[in-house]
Design a protein around this motif. Sequence first.
Motif, PDB file in Angstrom:
ATOM      1  N   THR A  91       0.829  -1.215   0.000  1.00 36.63           N
ATOM      2  CA  THR A  91       0.000   0.000   0.000  1.00 36.63           C
ATOM      3  C   THR A  91       0.858   1.258   0.000  1.00 36.63           C
ATOM      4  OG1 THR A  91      -0.107   0.342   2.404  1.00 36.63           O
ATOM      5  CG2 THR A  91      -1.711  -1.188   1.446  1.00 36.63           C
ATOM      6  N   LEU A  92       0.324   2.300  -0.590  1.00 45.03           N
ATOM      7  CA  LEU A  92       0.902   3.625  -0.412  1.00 45.03           C
ATOM      8  C   LEU A  92       0.825   3.978   1.077  1.00 45.03           C
ATOM      9  CD1 LEU A  92       1.731   6.135  -2.380  1.00 45.03           C
ATOM     10  CD2 LEU A  92      -0.434   7.066  -1.645  1.00 45.03           C
ATOM     11  N   ASP A  93       1.790   4.716   1.544  1.00 44.18           N
ATOM     12  CA  ASP A  93       1.754   5.234   2.909  1.00 44.18           C
ATOM     13  C   ASP A  93       0.922   6.518   2.850  1.00 44.18           C
ATOM     14  OD1 ASP A  93       2.302   6.140   5.431  1.00 44.18           O
ATOM     15  OD2 ASP A  93       4.449   6.447   5.096  1.00 44.18           O
ATOM     16  N   PRO A  94      -0.299   6.530   3.381  1.00 44.64           N
ATOM     17  CA  PRO A  94      -1.151   7.712   3.214  1.00 44.64           C
ATOM     18  C   PRO A  94      -0.488   8.955   3.812  1.00 44.64           C
ATOM     19  CG  PRO A  94      -2.357   5.915   4.269  1.00 44.64           C
ATOM     20  CD  PRO A  94      -0.923   5.503   4.228  1.00 44.64           C
ATOM     21  N   ARG A  95      -0.514  10.059   3.060  1.00 42.22           N
ATOM     22  CA  ARG A  95       0.145  11.288   3.510  1.00 42.22           C
ATOM     23  C   ARG A  95      -0.886  12.238   4.113  1.00 42.22           C
ATOM     24  NH1 ARG A  95       3.262   8.251   0.705  1.00 42.22           N
ATOM     25  NH2 ARG A  95       5.039   9.101  -0.434  1.00 42.22           N
ATOM     26  N   PRO A  96      -0.451  13.054   5.069  1.00 42.49           N
ATOM     27  CA  PRO A  96      -1.370  14.047   5.645  1.00 42.49           C
ATOM     28  C   PRO A  96      -2.018  14.930   4.571  1.00 42.49           C
ATOM     29  CG  PRO A  96       0.726  14.043   6.824  1.00 42.49           C
ATOM     30  CD  PRO A  96       0.893  13.102   5.682  1.00 42.49           C
ATOM     31  N   SER A 190     -10.604   9.288  -5.887  1.00 44.69           N
ATOM     32  CA  SER A 190      -9.395   8.552  -6.227  1.00 44.69           C
ATOM     33  C   SER A 190      -8.153   9.362  -5.913  1.00 44.69           C
ATOM     34  CB  SER A 190      -9.407   8.177  -7.718  1.00 44.69           C
ATOM     35  OG  SER A 190      -8.296   7.344  -8.000  1.00 44.69           O
ATOM     36  N   ASN A 191      -7.182   8.689  -5.343  1.00 44.83           N
ATOM     37  CA  ASN A 191      -5.813   9.217  -5.272  1.00 44.83           C
ATOM     38  C   ASN A 191      -5.001   8.268  -6.151  1.00 44.83           C
ATOM     39  OD1 ASN A 191      -3.270  10.136  -4.722  1.00 44.83           O
ATOM     40  ND2 ASN A 191      -3.223   9.434  -2.597  1.00 44.83           N
ATOM     41  N   PRO A 192      -5.056   8.479  -7.474  1.00 44.38           N
ATOM     42  CA  PRO A 192      -4.405   7.518  -8.369  1.00 44.38           C
ATOM     43  C   PRO A 192      -2.908   7.783  -8.410  1.00 44.38           C
ATOM     44  CG  PRO A 192      -5.259   9.342  -9.654  1.00 44.38           C
ATOM     45  CD  PRO A 192      -5.617   9.619  -8.200  1.00 44.38           C
ATOM     46  N   PRO A 193      -2.132   6.877  -8.999  1.00 45.86           N
ATOM     47  CA  PRO A 193      -0.723   7.201  -9.226  1.00 45.86           C
ATOM     48  C   PRO A 193      -0.643   8.395 -10.170  1.00 45.86           C
ATOM     49  CG  PRO A 193      -1.331   5.131 -10.313  1.00 45.86           C
ATOM     50  CD  PRO A 193      -2.513   5.565  -9.503  1.00 45.86           C
ATOM     51  N   TYR A 194       0.095   9.435  -9.792  1.00 48.79           N
ATOM     52  CA  TYR A 194       0.119  10.627 -10.653  1.00 48.79           C
ATOM     53  C   TYR A 194       1.511  11.210 -10.866  1.00 48.79           C
ATOM     54  CZ  TYR A 194      -0.310  13.053  -6.076  1.00 48.79           C
ATOM     55  OH  TYR A 194      -0.143  13.482  -4.794  1.00 48.79           O
ATOM     56  N   ILE A 195       2.534  10.480 -10.485  1.00 48.32           N
ATOM     57  CA  ILE A 195       3.893  10.967 -10.751  1.00 48.32           C
ATOM     58  C   ILE A 195       4.244  10.611 -12.202  1.00 48.32           C
ATOM     59  CG2 ILE A 195       6.305  10.890  -9.993  1.00 48.32           C
ATOM     60  CD1 ILE A 195       4.730  11.470  -7.546  1.00 48.32           C
ATOM     61  N   ALA A 196       4.770  11.566 -12.962  1.00 51.94           N
ATOM     62  CA  ALA A 196       5.228  11.271 -14.321  1.00 51.94           C
ATOM     63  C   ALA A 196       6.408  10.305 -14.234  1.00 51.94           C
ATOM     64  CB  ALA A 196       5.651  12.557 -15.027  1.00 51.94           C
ATOM     65  N   GLU A 206      12.561   8.299   0.794  1.00 52.23           N
ATOM     66  CA  GLU A 206      11.455   7.679   1.534  1.00 52.23           C
ATOM     67  C   GLU A 206      10.340   7.198   0.600  1.00 52.23           C
ATOM     68  OE1 GLU A 206      13.212  10.158   2.695  1.00 52.23           O
ATOM     69  OE2 GLU A 206      13.564   9.767   4.833  1.00 52.23           O
ATOM     70  N   VAL A 207      10.127   7.949  -0.504  1.00 54.27           N
ATOM     71  CA  VAL A 207       9.028   7.599  -1.428  1.00 54.27           C
ATOM     72  C   VAL A 207       9.331   6.283  -2.150  1.00 54.27           C
ATOM     73  CG1 VAL A 207       7.567   8.454  -3.315  1.00 54.27           C
ATOM     74  CG2 VAL A 207       8.563  10.062  -1.698  1.00 54.27           C
ATOM     75  N   GLY A 208      10.613   5.925  -2.231  1.00 51.28           N
ATOM     76  CA  GLY A 208      10.999   4.660  -2.861  1.00 51.28           C
ATOM     77  C   GLY A 208      10.429   3.437  -2.155  1.00 51.28           C
ATOM     78  N   THR A 213       3.560   0.949  -8.414  1.00 53.91           N
ATOM     79  CA  THR A 213       2.248   1.003  -9.074  1.00 53.91           C
ATOM     80  C   THR A 213       1.334   2.051  -8.447  1.00 53.91           C
ATOM     81  OG1 THR A 213       1.666  -0.845  -7.660  1.00 53.91           O
ATOM     82  CG2 THR A 213       2.067  -1.355  -9.982  1.00 53.91           C
ATOM     83  N   ALA A 214       1.623   2.447  -7.212  1.00 49.50           N
ATOM     84  CA  ALA A 214       0.801   3.473  -6.561  1.00 49.50           C
ATOM     85  C   ALA A 214       1.291   4.880  -6.890  1.00 49.50           C
ATOM     86  CB  ALA A 214       0.803   3.257  -5.047  1.00 49.50           C
ATOM     87  N   LEU A 215       2.422   4.988  -7.583  1.00 44.44           N
ATOM     88  CA  LEU A 215       3.026   6.292  -7.867  1.00 44.44           C
ATOM     89  C   LEU A 215       3.053   6.633  -9.351  1.00 44.44           C
ATOM     90  CD1 LEU A 215       6.268   6.008  -5.669  1.00 44.44           C
ATOM     91  CD2 LEU A 215       4.147   7.176  -5.042  1.00 44.44           C
ATOM     92  N   ASP A 216       3.301   5.616 -10.206  1.00 46.73           N
ATOM     93  CA  ASP A 216       3.640   5.841 -11.616  1.00 46.73           C
ATOM     94  C   ASP A 216       2.382   6.131 -12.442  1.00 46.73           C
ATOM     95  OD1 ASP A 216       4.563   5.834 -14.206  1.00 46.73           O
ATOM     96  OD2 ASP A 216       5.709   3.973 -13.991  1.00 46.73           O
TER      97      ASP A 216
HETATM   98  N1  GLN Z   1       1.759  11.495  -2.401  1.00 48.53           N
HETATM   99  C1  GLN Z   1       2.715  10.853  -3.234  1.00 48.53           C
HETATM  100  C2  GLN Z   1       3.906  11.760  -3.391  1.00 48.53           C
HETATM  101  O1  GLN Z   1       3.760  12.901  -3.771  1.00 48.53           O
HETATM  102  C3  GLN Z   1       2.133  10.551  -4.611  1.00 48.53           C
HETATM  103  C4  GLN Z   1       1.004   9.633  -4.522  1.00 48.53           C
HETATM  104  C5  GLN Z   1       0.374   9.377  -5.830  1.00 48.53           C
HETATM  105  O2  GLN Z   1       0.996   9.274  -6.893  1.00 48.53           O
HETATM  106  N2  GLN Z   1      -0.905   9.283  -5.785  1.00 48.53           N
HETATM  107  O3  GLN Z   1       4.994  11.344  -3.110  1.00 48.53           O
END
Ligand code: GLN
Length: 287
Positions: A91-96, A190-196, A206-208, A213-216
């Motif tokens: 799982t993604l680590d949910p951020r504040p 949705s908080n989809p993966p949204y990093i290019a 830390e994000v590594g 799949t939760a980021l890309d």
């Molecule tokens: N919150 C994550 C970050 O900015 C990105 C999560 C996502 O792609 N939904 O590191």
Amino acid sequence: MATVRATLADATAALAAVGIDSAALDARLLLADALALPATRLLLEPMRVVSPAERQRFRRRLQRRLQREPVSRIRGEREFWSLPLAISAATLDPRPDSETLVAAVLARCPAPRRALDLGTGSGALILALASERPQMTALGLDISLGALRVARANAQRLGLAGRVRFAKGGWSDQRLVVPRGAGVFDLILSNPPYIATPDLAGLAPEVGFDPRTALDGGPDGLAPYRVILGDIGRALGPGGRVAFEIGLTQGPAVADLCRQAGLSEIEVLPDLGGRDRVVTATRVGVG
Ligand code: GLN
């Protein structure tokens, strides 16, 4: 004999030496976890002796943090919207920052009946909302069975499993993937993966530890929004609302995709740090 104070001082120095800004806090949280005590107790008992077995447990945790693994992952738990949530490698680590989405939805949807969460991960968003909207039922989808296991356990522990269900799905390259017979929803999050993809290499270490799949989000980070919004009419009922978490530069593009999907009342909202973080929009119409 090592005391709490001496152990914390050593660990803080070690963490600071590798460039971790929150060294003192992290040392305290990790020692509290190793001792199974509330972190505040450590401040009250600086001369408490740390036994060799406790030191061993603490060392293992400290080593992981020195490798830049986030404290929440080492503890296996993250507080989100004041709820204790288990997280795992799946799982993604949910951020504040994602609490911005919860607050935005609560402010705009006084009485949602059925909510859908796409890419639910630990279930953070949908469980936080369900905890605030006792009449709402919800479905959380994820392609990762490991994530679904964590989300279901979180729902159980929070007493929300009766109203919040989880199933395999989300979206493919082309369309929404929602279980047959799920019907339509009046709220889709949705908080989809949204990093290019090219930006993934430049993220904080830390994000590594988050699943890739939760980021890309594909070449420009917008691929999931295109698919989800391109097919939103299949799952969003008339009068229904969508709310997406977005990356800080993505507000205009995601707002455009909402417009192209025929949605209106489009808003781009900032997080507490003033960065664009959420896009919300409505499917106006009846029947
Ligand atoms: N919150 C994550 C970050 O900015 C990105 C999560 C996502 O792609 N939904 O590191």
